[in-house]
Design a protein around this motif. Sequence first.
Motif, mmCIF file in Angstrom:
data_model
loop_
_atom_site.group_PDB
_atom_site.id
_atom_site.type_symbol
_atom_site.label_atom_id
_atom_site.label_comp_id
_atom_site.label_asym_id
_atom_site.label_seq_id
_atom_site.Cartn_x
_atom_site.Cartn_y
_atom_site.Cartn_z
ATOM 1 N N VAL A 154 -76.376 15.436 44.546
ATOM 2 C CA VAL A 154 -75.366 16.390 44.089
ATOM 3 C C VAL A 154 -75.776 17.793 44.532
ATOM 4 O O VAL A 154 -76.948 18.164 44.462
ATOM 5 C CB VAL A 154 -75.235 16.334 42.553
ATOM 6 N N ALA A 155 -74.819 18.584 44.994
ATOM 7 C CA ALA A 155 -75.083 19.974 45.378
ATOM 8 C C ALA A 155 -75.255 20.810 44.113
ATOM 9 O O ALA A 155 -74.355 20.878 43.272
ATOM 10 C CB ALA A 155 -73.943 20.516 46.219
ATOM 11 N N LEU A 156 -76.426 21.431 43.976
ATOM 12 C CA LEU A 156 -76.737 22.237 42.793
ATOM 13 C C LEU A 156 -76.815 23.710 43.157
ATOM 14 O O LEU A 156 -77.310 24.064 44.221
ATOM 15 C CB LEU A 156 -78.082 21.818 42.193
ATOM 16 N N GLU A 157 -76.328 24.552 42.258
ATOM 17 C CA GLU A 157 -76.558 25.981 42.383
ATOM 18 C C GLU A 157 -77.487 26.407 41.263
ATOM 19 O O GLU A 157 -77.542 25.781 40.206
ATOM 20 C CB GLU A 157 -75.254 26.777 42.355
ATOM 21 N N SER A 158 -78.222 27.458 41.519
ATOM 22 C CA SER A 158 -79.222 27.937 40.582
ATOM 23 C C SER A 158 -78.934 29.402 40.268
ATOM 24 O O SER A 158 -78.687 30.198 41.167
ATOM 25 C CB SER A 158 -80.609 27.774 41.215
ATOM 26 N N LEU A 159 -78.941 29.742 38.989
ATOM 27 C CA LEU A 159 -78.672 31.093 38.533
ATOM 28 C C LEU A 159 -79.885 31.575 37.744
ATOM 29 O O LEU A 159 -80.291 30.944 36.773
ATOM 30 C CB LEU A 159 -77.423 31.113 37.649
ATOM 31 N N THR A 160 -80.498 32.680 38.163
ATOM 32 C CA THR A 160 -81.636 33.254 37.454
ATOM 33 C C THR A 160 -81.172 34.494 36.708
ATOM 34 O O THR A 160 -80.549 35.378 37.296
ATOM 35 C CB THR A 160 -82.781 33.603 38.419
ATOM 36 N N LEU A 161 -81.473 34.514 35.419
ATOM 37 C CA LEU A 161 -81.040 35.604 34.555
ATOM 38 C C LEU A 161 -82.225 36.435 34.086
ATOM 39 O O LEU A 161 -83.265 35.897 33.714
ATOM 40 C CB LEU A 161 -80.332 35.050 33.309
ATOM 41 N N ALA A 162 -82.045 37.738 34.097
ATOM 42 C CA ALA A 162 -82.954 38.658 33.423
ATOM 43 C C ALA A 162 -82.258 39.033 32.118
ATOM 44 O O ALA A 162 -81.030 39.036 32.035
ATOM 45 C CB ALA A 162 -83.196 39.889 34.275
ATOM 46 N N TYR A 163 -83.024 39.331 31.101
ATOM 47 C CA TYR A 163 -82.442 39.725 29.822
ATOM 48 C C TYR A 163 -83.431 40.618 29.091
ATOM 49 O O TYR A 163 -84.603 40.697 29.441
ATOM 50 C CB TYR A 163 -82.045 38.503 28.989
ATOM 51 N N GLU A 164 -82.936 41.296 28.068
ATOM 52 C CA GLU A 164 -83.774 42.285 27.385
ATOM 53 C C GLU A 164 -84.499 41.736 26.178
ATOM 54 O O GLU A 164 -85.607 42.149 25.880
ATOM 55 C CB GLU A 164 -82.918 43.482 26.968
ATOM 56 N N GLU A 165 -83.866 40.827 25.459
ATOM 57 C CA GLU A 165 -84.447 40.366 24.203
ATOM 58 C C GLU A 165 -84.098 38.908 23.981
ATOM 59 O O GLU A 165 -83.034 38.442 24.388
ATOM 60 C CB GLU A 165 -83.867 41.221 23.062
ATOM 61 N N LEU A 166 -85.008 38.185 23.327
ATOM 62 C CA LEU A 166 -84.797 36.780 23.010
ATOM 63 C C LEU A 166 -84.724 36.631 21.491
ATOM 64 O O LEU A 166 -85.608 37.073 20.765
ATOM 65 C CB LEU A 166 -85.949 35.937 23.562
#
Length: 148
Positions: free
Chosen positions: A131-143
């Motif tokens: 399956v063709a997969l795309e990958s998204l990397t997220l930055a964020y400020e707080e968890l």
Amino acid sequence: MPDSDSSTMYPLVSFRYSVIFDNDPIGFSEISGPNLEYEVIKYRDGLSKQYGEMKLPGRPKVSDVTLKKGIFPSDSKFFEWIMTNHNKLKRKDIAINLLDEEGKTKMVWTLLKAWPMKIEGPTFKGDSNEVALESLTLAYEELKIEAR
């Protein structure tokens, strides 16, 4: 010791989860992270009789989160989100929910003020039927982590 109720007797499994993006659940095949750690501040007072240094908690640090999902025709919401950030940063809160056997949310990791820092397309191989997969990397400020 946990009570005899089977819902508290065994740990939750990692393959039952959902991601809420723009108030809609989105299916992802893999999520790496999220992590929270504190910097360590090493300190030793010059008048201290203690030979070693003390370790104190410093600022919290969160790691980037990578989400992978299959590519569907005419589904370009992540690409559009990262392209709008080229001119004006648009942050979103993303919720990662860990579910029990009945599909009820038991733990939530909320990425506050997240924004896409990288999107990757699939690996193209002529001899593969994956399956063709795309990958998204997220930055964020707080968890924010909460048990329900």
